[in-house]
Design an enzyme around this catalytic site. Sequence first.
Site, mmCIF file in Angstrom:
data_model
loop_
_atom_site.group_PDB
_atom_site.id
_atom_site.type_symbol
_atom_site.label_atom_id
_atom_site.label_comp_id
_atom_site.label_asym_id
_atom_site.label_seq_id
_atom_site.Cartn_x
_atom_site.Cartn_y
_atom_site.Cartn_z
ATOM 1 N N HIS A 43 -10.845 47.202 -11.745
ATOM 2 C CA HIS A 43 -10.628 45.848 -12.268
ATOM 3 C C HIS A 43 -11.185 45.708 -13.674
ATOM 4 C CE1 HIS A 43 -14.761 45.368 -10.535
ATOM 5 N NE2 HIS A 43 -14.938 44.601 -11.598
ATOM 6 N N GLN A 60 -18.877 49.381 -15.151
ATOM 7 C CA GLN A 60 -19.432 49.115 -13.815
ATOM 8 C C GLN A 60 -18.869 50.171 -12.857
ATOM 9 O OE1 GLN A 60 -17.804 45.791 -11.520
ATOM 10 N NE2 GLN A 60 -19.889 45.115 -11.104
ATOM 11 N N GLU A 95 -11.103 39.779 -13.153
ATOM 12 C CA GLU A 95 -12.316 39.065 -12.751
ATOM 13 C C GLU A 95 -12.805 38.187 -13.906
ATOM 14 O OE1 GLU A 95 -15.426 41.783 -11.621
ATOM 15 O OE2 GLU A 95 -16.941 40.225 -11.500
HETATM 16 C C1 MC0 Z 1 -5.391 46.206 -4.268
HETATM 17 N N1 MC0 Z 1 -4.293 46.205 -5.021
HETATM 18 C C2 MC0 Z 1 -4.629 46.363 -6.298
HETATM 19 C C3 MC0 Z 1 -6.046 46.457 -6.302
HETATM 20 N N2 MC0 Z 1 -6.482 46.352 -5.018
HETATM 21 N N3 MC0 Z 1 -3.895 46.419 -7.422
HETATM 22 C C4 MC0 Z 1 -4.574 46.605 -8.583
HETATM 23 N N4 MC0 Z 1 -5.934 46.711 -8.657
HETATM 24 C C5 MC0 Z 1 -6.671 46.652 -7.535
HETATM 25 N N5 MC0 Z 1 -8.000 46.759 -7.631
HETATM 26 C C6 MC0 Z 1 -2.905 46.104 -4.559
HETATM 27 C C7 MC0 Z 1 -2.604 47.142 -3.488
HETATM 28 O O1 MC0 Z 1 -2.228 48.374 -4.071
HETATM 29 C C8 MC0 Z 1 -1.490 46.491 -2.729
HETATM 30 O O2 MC0 Z 1 -0.291 46.641 -3.428
HETATM 31 C C9 MC0 Z 1 -1.855 45.026 -2.764
HETATM 32 O O3 MC0 Z 1 -2.727 44.852 -3.899
HETATM 33 C C10 MC0 Z 1 -2.588 44.578 -1.498
HETATM 34 O O4 MC0 Z 1 -3.682 45.446 -1.345
HETATM 35 P P1 MC0 Z 1 -4.333 45.839 0.054
HETATM 36 O O5 MC0 Z 1 -4.870 47.209 -0.078
HETATM 37 O O6 MC0 Z 1 -3.384 45.559 1.171
HETATM 38 O O7 MC0 Z 1 -5.570 44.920 0.160
HETATM 39 P P2 MC0 Z 1 -5.747 43.370 0.390
HETATM 40 O O8 MC0 Z 1 -4.488 42.594 0.175
HETATM 41 O O9 MC0 Z 1 -6.457 43.195 1.675
HETATM 42 O O10 MC0 Z 1 -6.760 43.065 -0.803
HETATM 43 C C11 MC0 Z 1 -6.431 43.215 -2.161
HETATM 44 C C12 MC0 Z 1 -7.300 42.228 -2.967
HETATM 45 C C13 MC0 Z 1 -8.782 42.521 -2.569
HETATM 46 C C14 MC0 Z 1 -7.058 42.486 -4.456
HETATM 47 C C15 MC0 Z 1 -6.903 40.801 -2.595
HETATM 48 O O11 MC0 Z 1 -9.095 43.872 -2.891
HETATM 49 C C16 MC0 Z 1 -9.767 41.571 -3.190
HETATM 50 O O12 MC0 Z 1 -9.975 40.445 -2.726
HETATM 51 N N6 MC0 Z 1 -10.434 41.997 -4.305
HETATM 52 C C17 MC0 Z 1 -11.413 41.162 -4.976
HETATM 53 C C18 MC0 Z 1 -12.819 41.514 -4.558
HETATM 54 C C19 MC0 Z 1 -13.202 42.926 -4.951
HETATM 55 O O13 MC0 Z 1 -12.354 43.731 -5.362
HETATM 56 N N7 MC0 Z 1 -14.513 43.249 -4.785
HETATM 57 C C20 MC0 Z 1 -15.030 44.565 -5.134
HETATM 58 C C21 MC0 Z 1 -15.619 44.570 -6.505
HETATM 59 P P3 MC0 Z 1 1.037 47.217 -2.714
HETATM 60 O O14 MC0 Z 1 2.062 47.259 -3.795
HETATM 61 O O15 MC0 Z 1 0.645 48.537 -2.139
HETATM 62 O O16 MC0 Z 1 1.340 46.165 -1.653
HETATM 63 S S1 MC0 Z 1 -17.028 43.506 -6.542
HETATM 64 C C22 MC0 Z 1 -17.556 43.419 -8.119
HETATM 65 O O17 MC0 Z 1 -16.999 44.049 -8.960
HETATM 66 C C23 MC0 Z 1 -18.787 42.539 -8.370
HETATM 67 C C24 MC0 Z 1 -19.990 43.139 -7.716
HETATM 68 C C25 MC0 Z 1 -19.036 42.299 -9.864
HETATM 69 O O18 MC0 Z 1 -18.181 42.627 -10.711
HETATM 70 O O19 MC0 Z 1 -20.111 41.773 -10.196
#
Ligand code: MC0
Length: 142
Positions: A83, A59, A133
């Site tokens: 992810h 993806q 996920e």
């Molecule tokens: C952030 N962090 C990650 C990360 N994104 N670590 C590993 N993998 C990732 N993808 C880490 C950052 O480096 C940081 O670590 C900490 O998590 C907090 O990150 P932030 O930049 O301050 O951001 P937040 O806290 O506002 O959000 C992070 C969070 C968010 C993972 C909660 O990205 C989220 O809710 N993701 C889920 C939704 C998503 O990703 N949607 C897009 C794909 P440090 O150590 O620096 O503090 S949608 C998708 O894929 C759908 C369409 C599908 O599959 O069908």
Amino acid sequence: MFLRIDHVGIACHDLEEKIAFYESTFGLTVVSREVNEEQGVKEAMLHVAEGEGGASYVQLLEPLSPETAVGKFLAKRGEGVHHIGYGVADVTRALQEIAGKGVRLIDSRPRHGSMGAAIAFLHPKDVGGVLTELVEAPRRSS
Ligand code: MC0
């Protein structure tokens, strides 16, 4: 709980450029393109393989803006694996099983994902740094 790897999500700056790369380099084929406003992405699914539990995909994800999850990821870490999506039979039941095991649920209820799937994310900080996920694919009509 996991049936298969449903997809590997890869963050990129330019979706069309990355699609062209995966097509020409690996011979993969795009099977779906969507804009998911709720998740803040423009994305494409490229078919990799077909197994007993269902298909698996790459993806490719381009953020709709810098403030989105993928936009922030790109700014901090650059392009790369964003992810891993694991196939599950029932995402609501999987969330119930995981809740209480010390893993933060980003989504306590399923959301809309690619190709009609029901999805939910688990916090990367509780899964060894891997944004994880759960993916319940829509039932196939036979
Ligand atoms: C952030 N962090 C990650 C990360 N994104 N670590 C590993 N993998 C990732 N993808 C880490 C950052 O480096 C940081 O670590 C900490 O998590 C907090 O990150 P932030 O930049 O301050 O951001 P937040 O806290 O506002 O959000 C992070 C969070 C968010 C993972 C909660 O990205 C989220 O809710 N993701 C889920 C939704 C998503 O990703 N949607 C897009 C794909 P440090 O150590 O620096 O503090 S949608 C998708 O894929 C759908 C369409 C599908 O599959 O069908």
